[in-house]
Design an enzyme around this catalytic site. Sequence first.
Site, PDB file in Angstrom:
ATOM      1  N   PHE A  34       0.835  -1.192   0.000  1.00 39.10           N
ATOM      2  CA  PHE A  34       0.000   0.000   0.000  1.00 39.10           C
ATOM      3  C   PHE A  34       0.882   1.259   0.000  1.00 39.10           C
ATOM      4  O   PHE A  34       0.687   2.182  -0.801  1.00 39.10           O
ATOM      5  CB  PHE A  34      -0.907  -0.031   1.233  1.00 39.10           C
ATOM      6  CG  PHE A  34      -1.790   1.176   1.328  1.00 39.10           C
ATOM      7  CD1 PHE A  34      -2.934   1.258   0.550  1.00 39.10           C
ATOM      8  CD2 PHE A  34      -1.472   2.232   2.174  1.00 39.10           C
ATOM      9  CE1 PHE A  34      -3.746   2.376   0.615  1.00 39.10           C
ATOM     10  CE2 PHE A  34      -2.277   3.351   2.236  1.00 39.10           C
ATOM     11  CZ  PHE A  34      -3.420   3.425   1.462  1.00 39.10           C
ATOM     12  N   SER A  82      29.222 -19.423 -26.034  1.00 34.10           N
ATOM     13  CA  SER A  82      28.614 -20.401 -25.130  1.00 34.10           C
ATOM     14  C   SER A  82      29.722 -21.095 -24.351  1.00 34.10           C
ATOM     15  O   SER A  82      30.900 -20.779 -24.510  1.00 34.10           O
ATOM     16  CB  SER A  82      27.769 -21.389 -25.922  1.00 34.10           C
ATOM     17  OG  SER A  82      28.596 -22.027 -26.842  1.00 34.10           O
ATOM     18  N   GLU A 112      29.304 -21.655  -9.840  1.00 28.41           N
ATOM     19  CA  GLU A 112      28.008 -20.959  -9.873  1.00 28.41           C
ATOM     20  C   GLU A 112      26.956 -21.918 -10.404  1.00 28.41           C
ATOM     21  O   GLU A 112      27.296 -22.897 -11.063  1.00 28.41           O
ATOM     22  CB  GLU A 112      28.064 -19.781 -10.865  1.00 28.41           C
ATOM     23  CG  GLU A 112      29.177 -18.829 -10.607  1.00 28.41           C
ATOM     24  CD  GLU A 112      29.336 -17.798 -11.722  1.00 28.41           C
ATOM     25  OE1 GLU A 112      28.501 -17.773 -12.654  1.00 28.41           O
ATOM     26  OE2 GLU A 112      30.290 -17.028 -11.632  1.00 28.41           O
ATOM     27  N   LYS A 114      24.093 -22.927 -13.072  1.00 26.88           N
ATOM     28  CA  LYS A 114      23.807 -22.608 -14.470  1.00 26.88           C
ATOM     29  C   LYS A 114      22.297 -22.429 -14.567  1.00 26.88           C
ATOM     30  O   LYS A 114      21.536 -23.388 -14.406  1.00 26.88           O
ATOM     31  CB  LYS A 114      24.285 -23.731 -15.380  1.00 26.88           C
ATOM     32  CG  LYS A 114      24.150 -23.402 -16.853  1.00 26.88           C
ATOM     33  CD  LYS A 114      24.879 -24.427 -17.698  1.00 26.88           C
ATOM     34  CE  LYS A 114      24.920 -24.050 -19.145  1.00 26.88           C
ATOM     35  NZ  LYS A 114      23.622 -23.807 -19.750  1.00 26.88           N
ATOM     36  N   ASP A 116      18.710 -21.799 -16.193  1.00 28.70           N
ATOM     37  CA  ASP A 116      18.151 -22.286 -17.449  1.00 28.70           C
ATOM     38  C   ASP A 116      17.051 -21.344 -17.939  1.00 28.70           C
ATOM     39  O   ASP A 116      15.864 -21.614 -17.814  1.00 28.70           O
ATOM     40  CB  ASP A 116      17.596 -23.692 -17.215  1.00 28.70           C
ATOM     41  CG  ASP A 116      17.294 -24.392 -18.520  1.00 28.70           C
ATOM     42  OD1 ASP A 116      17.741 -23.900 -19.566  1.00 28.70           O
ATOM     43  OD2 ASP A 116      16.605 -25.423 -18.486  1.00 28.70           O
ATOM     44  N   TYR A 224      25.682 -12.935 -14.009  1.00 33.56           N
ATOM     45  CA  TYR A 224      26.850 -13.768 -13.692  1.00 33.56           C
ATOM     46  C   TYR A 224      28.124 -13.400 -14.441  1.00 33.56           C
ATOM     47  O   TYR A 224      29.092 -14.160 -14.396  1.00 33.56           O
ATOM     48  CB  TYR A 224      26.524 -15.241 -13.949  1.00 33.56           C
ATOM     49  CG  TYR A 224      25.776 -15.509 -15.242  1.00 33.56           C
ATOM     50  CD1 TYR A 224      26.383 -15.273 -16.466  1.00 33.56           C
ATOM     51  CD2 TYR A 224      24.475 -15.987 -15.224  1.00 33.56           C
ATOM     52  CE1 TYR A 224      25.706 -15.509 -17.642  1.00 33.56           C
ATOM     53  CE2 TYR A 224      23.791 -16.228 -16.405  1.00 33.56           C
ATOM     54  CZ  TYR A 224      24.414 -15.988 -17.609  1.00 33.56           C
ATOM     55  OH  TYR A 224      23.742 -16.221 -18.770  1.00 33.56           O
ATOM     56  N   LYS A 311      26.546 -30.206 -16.678  1.00 33.69           N
ATOM     57  CA  LYS A 311      25.080 -30.260 -16.704  1.00 33.69           C
ATOM     58  C   LYS A 311      24.570 -31.406 -15.832  1.00 33.69           C
ATOM     59  O   LYS A 311      25.101 -32.522 -15.894  1.00 33.69           O
ATOM     60  CB  LYS A 311      24.590 -30.476 -18.138  1.00 33.69           C
ATOM     61  CG  LYS A 311      25.057 -29.399 -19.096  1.00 33.69           C
ATOM     62  CD  LYS A 311      23.992 -28.384 -19.376  1.00 33.69           C
ATOM     63  CE  LYS A 311      23.174 -28.861 -20.498  1.00 33.69           C
ATOM     64  NZ  LYS A 311      22.390 -27.982 -21.213  1.00 33.69           N
ATOM     65  N   CYS A 406     -10.309 -38.914 -37.199  1.00 34.73           N
ATOM     66  CA  CYS A 406     -10.606 -38.230 -35.934  1.00 34.73           C
ATOM     67  C   CYS A 406     -11.136 -39.243 -34.910  1.00 34.73           C
ATOM     68  O   CYS A 406     -12.056 -40.011 -35.230  1.00 34.73           O
ATOM     69  CB  CYS A 406     -11.626 -37.128 -36.171  1.00 34.73           C
ATOM     70  SG  CYS A 406     -12.146 -36.352 -34.639  1.00 34.73           S
ATOM     71  N   CYS A 409     -15.089 -38.149 -34.348  1.00 36.02           N
ATOM     72  CA  CYS A 409     -16.126 -38.164 -35.383  1.00 36.02           C
ATOM     73  C   CYS A 409     -15.740 -39.023 -36.586  1.00 36.02           C
ATOM     74  O   CYS A 409     -16.546 -39.200 -37.493  1.00 36.02           O
ATOM     75  CB  CYS A 409     -16.451 -36.739 -35.827  1.00 36.02           C
ATOM     76  SG  CYS A 409     -15.102 -35.973 -36.734  1.00 36.02           S
ATOM     77  N   CYS A 424      -8.602 -32.274 -37.533  1.00 40.99           N
ATOM     78  CA  CYS A 424      -9.854 -32.857 -38.005  1.00 40.99           C
ATOM     79  C   CYS A 424     -10.598 -31.727 -38.709  1.00 40.99           C
ATOM     80  O   CYS A 424     -10.921 -30.718 -38.095  1.00 40.99           O
ATOM     81  CB  CYS A 424     -10.672 -33.378 -36.822  1.00 40.99           C
ATOM     82  SG  CYS A 424     -12.386 -33.673 -37.297  1.00 40.99           S
ATOM     83  N   CYS A 430     -17.905 -32.170 -35.441  1.00 43.65           N
ATOM     84  CA  CYS A 430     -17.050 -32.917 -34.511  1.00 43.65           C
ATOM     85  C   CYS A 430     -17.297 -32.414 -33.072  1.00 43.65           C
ATOM     86  O   CYS A 430     -17.011 -31.251 -32.768  1.00 43.65           O
ATOM     87  CB  CYS A 430     -15.601 -32.724 -34.946  1.00 43.65           C
ATOM     88  SG  CYS A 430     -14.415 -33.549 -33.883  1.00 43.65           S
TER      89      CYS A 430
END
Length: 668
Positions: A34, A82, A112, A114, A116, A224, A311, A406, A409, A424, A430
């Site tokens: 507030f 990378s 550290e 990694k 994602d 980082y 990883k 389908c 139907c 479909c 359907c």
Amino acid sequence: MNKSPESRIKELREIINKHNYNYYVLSDPKISDFEFDALMKELQSLETAYPEFADPNSPTERVGSDLSKDFELVQHHYPMLSLGNTYSEGEVRDFYERTVRSLNESFEIVAELKYDGTSISLIFEKGILVRAVTRGDGTKGDDVTANVKTIRSIPLQLFGAGYPDLFEIRGEILLPWTEFERLNKEREVQEEPLFANPRNAASGTLKLQNPTVVASRKLDAYFYYLLGEDLPFDTHYANLEAARSWGFKIPDVIRKCTSLEEIFAYLTYWDKERKNLPVATDGVVLKVNSLRQQKNLGFTAKSPRWAIAYKFQAERAVTRLNLVSFQVGRTGAITPVANLEPVQLSGTMVKRASLHNADIIAGLDLYIGDQVFVEKGGEIIPKIVGVDTDSRSIQIGEKVRFIKNCPDCGTPLIRAEGEAAYYCPNEEGCPPQIKGRIEHFVTRKAMNINIGPETVEDLYNAGYIQTPADLYTLKTNDLLRLERWAEKSAENFRKSIDASKQVPFERVLFALGIRYVGETVAKKLAYVFHNINCIGKATIEQLMGVDEIGDRIAQSVVTYFSSLKNKELVTRLTEYGVQMCLSEDALAERSDKLVGKSIVISGTFSKHSRDEYKQMIEQHGGKNVSSVSRKTDFILAGENMGPAKLEKAEKMGVKILNEGDFLKILEK
Ligand code: IVH
């Protein structure tokens, strides 16, 4: 003595920035929501009253309001490389030993997590965020500054002193798990495709054209890596600590390690503990701490020799494939779902897994009864990643093939060229498509009619409704014949049906459920064509003339209106009083004087606020873009236009109009 408006504005910005930092970076708010809102309101009203003190980095700018379709492609000053990846502790050991041999002196490794998400590079000049660029192809990325400014944990103006005049900081933009789940629930209701994981959700959000929507998604950002010619310290760790003091969210789980044992302890600890974090992580990054040593080790063509990413193994379980079912959505798209023998995976019981589409099924070569590998690497819906063919017995069930007809139907399915999904085509007969369209029609963001999917199902099964128009002719007696219905609920339903007749045209257009016409596209079509007849008669070329509408959407609109049933639906809804054209008020404020114009706003104004100018541009069909490019038609320039923009405009020969010139165009 009272403060001057200018100094109060400045003071408020500082106070609010600090509270934003306490809340979003430290997660330690010092005042109530507030009180915070009161400060924001005070700042907002002062800024409106004194537009001469506008500042693009004011905390009020975080709500995001400019629309920019094209992101400007910008060159990275330092390429965004990378990291070399490994899943094996052996390779971590190799990396460590290689570093020992290459450096031939003692060194520290910073460990550290990694994160994602999607990587971002921020450029700060004199403590002010001037640009945010995505990774792109590593050498060039998209300028997504307007979107990034909506992320509350990113400082727009740094605290303290001691930061270099110019530097880059890189990090990861993330959508926290709770937000990811909330967003996907919302999308499920809207029958929009779900985001597979928070990473896709974060990168999709960052590329949205409307910063207001970006702001509503509550992205977060962890940093980082610092880059610059005069960073304050000669180690990575000390620079990150400094960056923390300037206001960045630097994870406090980074550790300096001086032995392989410490590194392995970090890997083991976080492989488990990461499940308690609010955001997705997929590994650990190890970096040589000293910048001098980093420089000595250098880079290969693709990645630094001074860092490696380890990883975590995605969690995997083996279970039996019991059945593959096929679901039909409201647009007729078929989704294959694997029904599994329930199995425990990453703390939840998994019974179903996504099989995505026909190509994935074919690639997996699945048989009913197979033992399958299920993974949940940050995905909300687990997926089948392989089959344990060794355990296949002679009594194996049937080969799983994508269906040809389908499941509801029986109509032969079709697949549009270049698309992964089968549909479909029996839109009119359907059942799940019919019910799905009605469910979509009544949702809150569409017509906001007070019934849920169960009632739609009951009404459909009882033969009372076939199309959304039938909702308007339902008799109270019919409703009362259904289970769970009483006078009161029937009356509420009547009221919401009546209220739906006031729902503005753009929402009605969205409610019709035309494939690819979501809320934003519906708004655009409504504002350009004004009423349903004009949209129904528009050609593909005319539709594609609308900003952000490509051939896929245009084709879908034309197909929709070529169906007699759809035309009949529109006629009936019109008869019942549903809005099929833009209201007088909405129309009076609009024109197409700026259609096709790409306009940049810069500087401060005296006659209207910046936001009002943005709104005017949109109302008259123009497009407000954030940065000057060759595609810019003109710059609406106020006082103190940014020197960089001015220089760029002059170089590119872009016209510059002042407030007066601009307002004259609209008056014409
Ligand atoms: S350092 C030159 N540190 O992983 C190396 N990257 O494959 C600069 N990432 O593009 C990156 N967490 O998007 C670094 N703690 C971390 C990271 C991290 C996640 C991402 C980043 C990068 C990718 C590298």
